[in-house]
Design a protein around this motif. Structure first.
Motif, PDB file in Angstrom:
ATOM      1  N   THR A   1       0.805  -1.216   0.000  1.00 17.50           N
ATOM      2  CA  THR A   1       0.000   0.000   0.000  1.00 17.50           C
ATOM      3  C   THR A   1       0.838   1.265   0.000  1.00 17.50           C
ATOM      4  O   THR A   1       0.336   2.339  -0.330  1.00 17.50           O
ATOM      5  N   GLN A   2       2.121   1.117   0.337  1.00 17.45           N
ATOM      6  CA  GLN A   2       2.937   2.332   0.438  1.00 17.45           C
ATOM      7  C   GLN A   2       4.423   1.989   0.387  1.00 17.45           C
ATOM      8  O   GLN A   2       4.859   0.957   0.909  1.00 17.45           O
ATOM      9  N   VAL A   3       5.191   2.870  -0.285  1.00 21.83           N
ATOM     10  CA  VAL A   3       6.654   2.824  -0.246  1.00 21.83           C
ATOM     11  C   VAL A   3       7.113   4.197   0.211  1.00 21.83           C
ATOM     12  O   VAL A   3       6.687   5.216  -0.344  1.00 21.83           O
ATOM     13  N   ARG A   4       7.983   4.218   1.205  1.00 27.40           N
ATOM     14  CA  ARG A   4       8.467   5.495   1.743  1.00 27.40           C
ATOM     15  C   ARG A   4       9.984   5.602   1.599  1.00 27.40           C
ATOM     16  O   ARG A   4      10.707   4.628   1.811  1.00 27.40           O
ATOM     17  N   PHE A   5      10.423   6.801   1.228  1.00 30.86           N
ATOM     18  CA  PHE A   5      11.830   7.177   1.274  1.00 30.86           C
ATOM     19  C   PHE A   5      11.937   8.181   2.415  1.00 30.86           C
ATOM     20  O   PHE A   5      11.599   9.358   2.252  1.00 30.86           O
ATOM     21  N   GLY A   6      12.348   7.696   3.587  1.00 31.22           N
ATOM     22  CA  GLY A   6      12.280   8.551   4.769  1.00 31.22           C
ATOM     23  C   GLY A   6      10.822   8.851   5.082  1.00 31.22           C
ATOM     24  O   GLY A   6       9.993   7.938   5.177  1.00 31.22           O
ATOM     25  N   GLU A   7      10.477  10.126   5.184  1.00 21.58           N
ATOM     26  CA  GLU A   7       9.097  10.529   5.464  1.00 21.58           C
ATOM     27  C   GLU A   7       8.295  10.772   4.198  1.00 21.58           C
ATOM     28  O   GLU A   7       7.108  11.099   4.259  1.00 21.58           O
ATOM     29  N   LEU A   8       8.926  10.610   3.034  1.00 20.71           N
ATOM     30  CA  LEU A   8       8.274  10.922   1.770  1.00 20.71           C
ATOM     31  C   LEU A   8       7.728   9.663   1.114  1.00 20.71           C
ATOM     32  O   LEU A   8       8.415   8.637   1.034  1.00 20.71           O
ATOM     33  N   THR A   9       6.491   9.734   0.632  1.00 24.90           N
ATOM     34  CA  THR A   9       5.910   8.604  -0.080  1.00 24.90           C
ATOM     35  C   THR A   9       6.373   8.610  -1.534  1.00 24.90           C
ATOM     36  O   THR A   9       6.699   9.655  -2.108  1.00 24.90           O
ATOM     37  N   SER A  10       6.379   7.434  -2.131  1.00 25.97           N
ATOM     38  CA  SER A  10       6.876   7.255  -3.496  1.00 25.97           C
ATOM     39  C   SER A  10       5.820   6.595  -4.358  1.00 25.97           C
ATOM     40  O   SER A  10       5.019   5.787  -3.867  1.00 25.97           O
ATOM     41  N   THR A  11       5.814   6.934  -5.633  1.00 26.92           N
ATOM     42  CA  THR A  11       5.012   6.159  -6.573  1.00 26.92           C
ATOM     43  C   THR A  11       5.741   4.841  -6.825  1.00 26.92           C
ATOM     44  O   THR A  11       6.975   4.804  -6.851  1.00 26.92           O
ATOM     45  N   PHE A  12       4.982   3.768  -6.988  1.00 29.25           N
ATOM     46  CA  PHE A  12       5.623   2.467  -7.163  1.00 29.25           C
ATOM     47  C   PHE A  12       4.758   1.560  -8.024  1.00 29.25           C
ATOM     48  O   PHE A  12       3.554   1.790  -8.207  1.00 29.25           O
ATOM     49  N   THR A  13       5.397   0.517  -8.562  1.00 33.35           N
ATOM     50  CA  THR A  13       4.717  -0.474  -9.392  1.00 33.35           C
ATOM     51  C   THR A  13       5.033  -1.865  -8.848  1.00 33.35           C
ATOM     52  O   THR A  13       6.203  -2.213  -8.655  1.00 33.35           O
ATOM     53  N   MET A  14       3.980  -2.641  -8.589  1.00 33.64           N
ATOM     54  CA  MET A  14       4.161  -3.989  -8.100  1.00 33.64           C
ATOM     55  C   MET A  14       4.535  -4.909  -9.266  1.00 33.64           C
ATOM     56  O   MET A  14       3.796  -5.018 -10.252  1.00 33.64           O
TER      57      MET A  14
ATOM     58  N   SER B   1       5.951  -8.276  -8.505  1.00 36.39           N
ATOM     59  CA  SER B   1       5.582  -9.572  -7.944  1.00 36.39           C
ATOM     60  C   SER B   1       5.632  -9.462  -6.429  1.00 36.39           C
ATOM     61  O   SER B   1       5.933  -8.388  -5.882  1.00 36.39           O
ATOM     62  N   GLY B   2       5.376 -10.571  -5.774  1.00 32.51           N
ATOM     63  CA  GLY B   2       5.446 -10.557  -4.318  1.00 32.51           C
ATOM     64  C   GLY B   2       6.842 -10.373  -3.786  1.00 32.51           C
ATOM     65  O   GLY B   2       7.023 -10.089  -2.597  1.00 32.51           O
ATOM     66  N   SER B   3       7.845 -10.490  -4.668  1.00 35.34           N
ATOM     67  CA  SER B   3       9.231 -10.341  -4.230  1.00 35.34           C
ATOM     68  C   SER B   3       9.948  -9.175  -4.896  1.00 35.34           C
ATOM     69  O   SER B   3      11.140  -8.972  -4.676  1.00 35.34           O
ATOM     70  N   GLN B   4       9.223  -8.401  -5.712  1.00 34.91           N
ATOM     71  CA  GLN B   4       9.882  -7.278  -6.393  1.00 34.91           C
ATOM     72  C   GLN B   4       8.890  -6.179  -6.725  1.00 34.91           C
ATOM     73  O   GLN B   4       7.757  -6.450  -7.145  1.00 34.91           O
ATOM     74  N   LEU B   5       9.325  -4.955  -6.540  1.00 37.87           N
ATOM     75  CA  LEU B   5       8.581  -3.789  -7.012  1.00 37.87           C
ATOM     76  C   LEU B   5       9.574  -2.715  -7.406  1.00 37.87           C
ATOM     77  O   LEU B   5      10.743  -2.749  -7.030  1.00 37.87           O
ATOM     78  N   THR B   6       9.112  -1.767  -8.225  1.00 35.59           N
ATOM     79  CA  THR B   6       9.953  -0.634  -8.605  1.00 35.59           C
ATOM     80  C   THR B   6       9.324   0.635  -8.063  1.00 35.59           C
ATOM     81  O   THR B   6       8.100   0.800  -8.103  1.00 35.59           O
ATOM     82  N   ALA B   7      10.154   1.513  -7.539  1.00 35.55           N
ATOM     83  CA  ALA B   7       9.684   2.767  -6.954  1.00 35.55           C
ATOM     84  C   ALA B   7      10.489   3.924  -7.509  1.00 35.55           C
ATOM     85  O   ALA B   7      11.674   3.778  -7.828  1.00 35.55           O
ATOM     86  N   THR B   8       9.843   5.065  -7.642  1.00 35.67           N
ATOM     87  CA  THR B   8      10.511   6.269  -8.119  1.00 35.67           C
ATOM     88  C   THR B   8      10.879   7.133  -6.914  1.00 35.67           C
ATOM     89  O   THR B   8       9.995   7.573  -6.164  1.00 35.67           O
ATOM     90  N   ALA B   9      12.166   7.344  -6.727  1.00 35.00           N
ATOM     91  CA  ALA B   9      12.616   8.131  -5.579  1.00 35.00           C
ATOM     92  C   ALA B   9      12.092   9.560  -5.688  1.00 35.00           C
ATOM     93  O   ALA B   9      12.267  10.204  -6.723  1.00 35.00           O
ATOM     94  N   PRO B  10      11.417  10.063  -4.646  1.00 34.02           N
ATOM     95  CA  PRO B  10      10.972  11.460  -4.676  1.00 34.02           C
ATOM     96  C   PRO B  10      12.155  12.398  -4.455  1.00 34.02           C
ATOM     97  O   PRO B  10      13.239  11.963  -4.036  1.00 34.02           O
ATOM     98  N   ALA B  11      11.974  13.667  -4.753  1.00 27.73           N
ATOM     99  CA  ALA B  11      13.023  14.654  -4.500  1.00 27.73           C
ATOM    100  C   ALA B  11      13.218  14.817  -3.001  1.00 27.73           C
ATOM    101  O   ALA B  11      12.251  14.804  -2.226  1.00 27.73           O
ATOM    102  N   ALA B  12      14.466  14.951  -2.587  1.00 31.75           N
ATOM    103  CA  ALA B  12      14.783  15.102  -1.170  1.00 31.75           C
ATOM    104  C   ALA B  12      16.142  15.766  -1.045  1.00 31.75           C
ATOM    105  O   ALA B  12      16.880  15.902  -2.024  1.00 31.75           O
ATOM    106  N   GLY B  13      16.476  16.171   0.160  1.00 26.66           N
ATOM    107  CA  GLY B  13      17.779  16.756   0.391  1.00 26.66           C
ATOM    108  C   GLY B  13      18.868  15.711   0.356  1.00 26.66           C
ATOM    109  O   GLY B  13      18.616  14.512   0.539  1.00 26.66           O
ATOM    110  N   ALA B  14      20.102  16.143   0.102  1.00 28.65           N
ATOM    111  CA  ALA B  14      21.224  15.216   0.044  1.00 28.65           C
ATOM    112  C   ALA B  14      21.419  14.550   1.398  1.00 28.65           C
ATOM    113  O   ALA B  14      21.259  15.165   2.451  1.00 28.65           O
ATOM    114  N   GLY B  15      21.760  13.255   1.348  1.00 27.45           N
ATOM    115  CA  GLY B  15      21.991  12.509   2.567  1.00 27.45           C
ATOM    116  C   GLY B  15      21.227  11.196   2.578  1.00 27.45           C
ATOM    117  O   GLY B  15      20.456  10.895   1.660  1.00 27.45           O
ATOM    118  N   PRO B  16      21.438  10.368   3.628  1.00 26.17           N
ATOM    119  CA  PRO B  16      20.800   9.054   3.676  1.00 26.17           C
ATOM    120  C   PRO B  16      19.359   9.122   4.202  1.00 26.17           C
ATOM    121  O   PRO B  16      19.020   9.972   5.028  1.00 26.17           O
TER     122      PRO B  16
END
Length: 333
Positions: A117-130, A132-147
């Motif tokens: 239902t959700q993929v998060r990069f830190g506190e930011l939600t991402s668009t994603f495509t399922m 399979s049950g073992s793989q999905l692709t997500a688009t990293a949202p814009a964020a500040g530099a760092g981990p």
């Protein structure tokens, strides 16, 4: 006034607990606890007067989520359902870095992703495509530099966090191209070297776009489109555009008009003047299939030394603009 709970997201989670749940409503200032049925949340953070994040405790079946405030508990029946399934697990992120401008496509592998239902990069939600049950692709949202920590949420809970590092976006730099010349019709492959090419979205020859392949952060192979004149090479990435300080020359194919003389001894060695046009970028002269030494006198004249031969052969020349067409006959005596 007692707090009011309007919704919980997600409204399902693993029976083992550990799901991060956002509780939305009003009157949360001063709240001290959230409960899943009669069990206090395993974690409780008051974000604002209208938002609380809580970690679900272990449980079974469907229970009501309530919030306890200074004047009492909420009375609304907001259901949360425990499901008997393992929480998702992230095994790897590929790539695990990306520019702070976002847009990096990240392949997430692991297990238990079905129904995500959700993929998060830190506190930011991402668009994603399922996938399979073992793989999905997500688009990293814009964020500040760092981990940041990436998590996947399903009705069974939230995954373990996996690290993803944002790096400062910098414009690409083109330092060299090979070859730097090509035919007017285009179609040749040009190797572009420099830096900052990761995630390139466009390569331009002057104002014309090119098909291309990113080999690495320092190399792009592009197919030159048809064109003319001298044009700048530009690489575009999410971090910006290169400055166009490296140029590519479109070269016309040479044309042979005449040979003087057009015949010579079978043992070769004499001088033949080749007259025509667009000789500046000539790279080879052939008498039949045999290469001949030559010197470029001007854009319209070449002096070549025929190799040994027999009969009548066709003299051709090659250049960055392509081969001459047609050739000119030369007869060995």
């Amino acid at each position: 006034m007692a707090p009011v709970v309007n919704s919980v997201t997600p409204n399902q989670g693993s029976s083992a607990g550990g799901t991060s749940v956002t509780i939305s409503g009003t009157g949360f200032i001063g709240s001290t606890a959230a409960r899943f049925g009669g069990t206090p949340a395993a974690g409780f953070v008051l974000v604002s007067n209208t938002k609380i994040t809580a970690i679900s405790p272990p449980g079974v079946g469907t229970v009501n989520v309530t919030v306890t405030g200074p004047t009492g508990g909420s009375t609304q029946s907001i259901p949360y359902t425990y499901v008997n399934a393992p929480a998702p697990v992230i095994a790897a992120l590929v790539p695990n870095t990306g520019q702070e401008t976002g847009g990096t496509i990240v392949t997430i592998t692991g297990s238990g992703f079905t129904g995500a239902t959700q993929v998060r990069f830190g506190e930011l939600t991402s668009t994603f495509t399922m996938i399979s049950g073992s793989q999905l692709t997500a688009t990293a949202p814009a964020a500040g530099a760092g981990p940041v920590l990436v998590t996947v949420t399903t009705p069974a809970g939230t995954s373990n966090p996996a690290p993803f590092c944002y790096f400062a976006a910098t414009a690409p730099v083109v330092t060299d191209i090979d070859p730097s010349q090509g035919p007017l019709a285009g179609g040749n492959t040009v190797t572009i070297t420099g830096s900052g090419f990761t995630g390139a979205t466009q390569v331009r020859f002057g104002g014309l776009t090119s098909t291309f392949t990113v080999i690495s952060g320092s190399q792009v192979n592009a197919t030159a489109p048809g064109g003319s004149g001298t044009v700048p090479i530009t690489v575009v990435t999410p971090g910006g555009s290169s400055t166009g300080d490296v140029f590519y020359d479109y070269v016309a194919a040479p044309v042979i008009v005449s040979l003087n003389p057009s015949e010579g001894p079978s043992f070769g060695g004499n001088s033949v003047t080749i007259v025509g046009t667009d000789f500046t970028h000539v790279t080879d002269v052939f008498f039949g299939a045999s290469p001949a030494p030559f010197s470029i006198v001007s854009d319209t004249q070449i002096v070549a030394t025929p190799p040994a031969g027999a009969g009548t052969v066709v003299v051709t020349i090659a250049s960055a603009g392509g081969p001459s067409s047609p050739g000119a006959p030369y007869t060995y005596l």
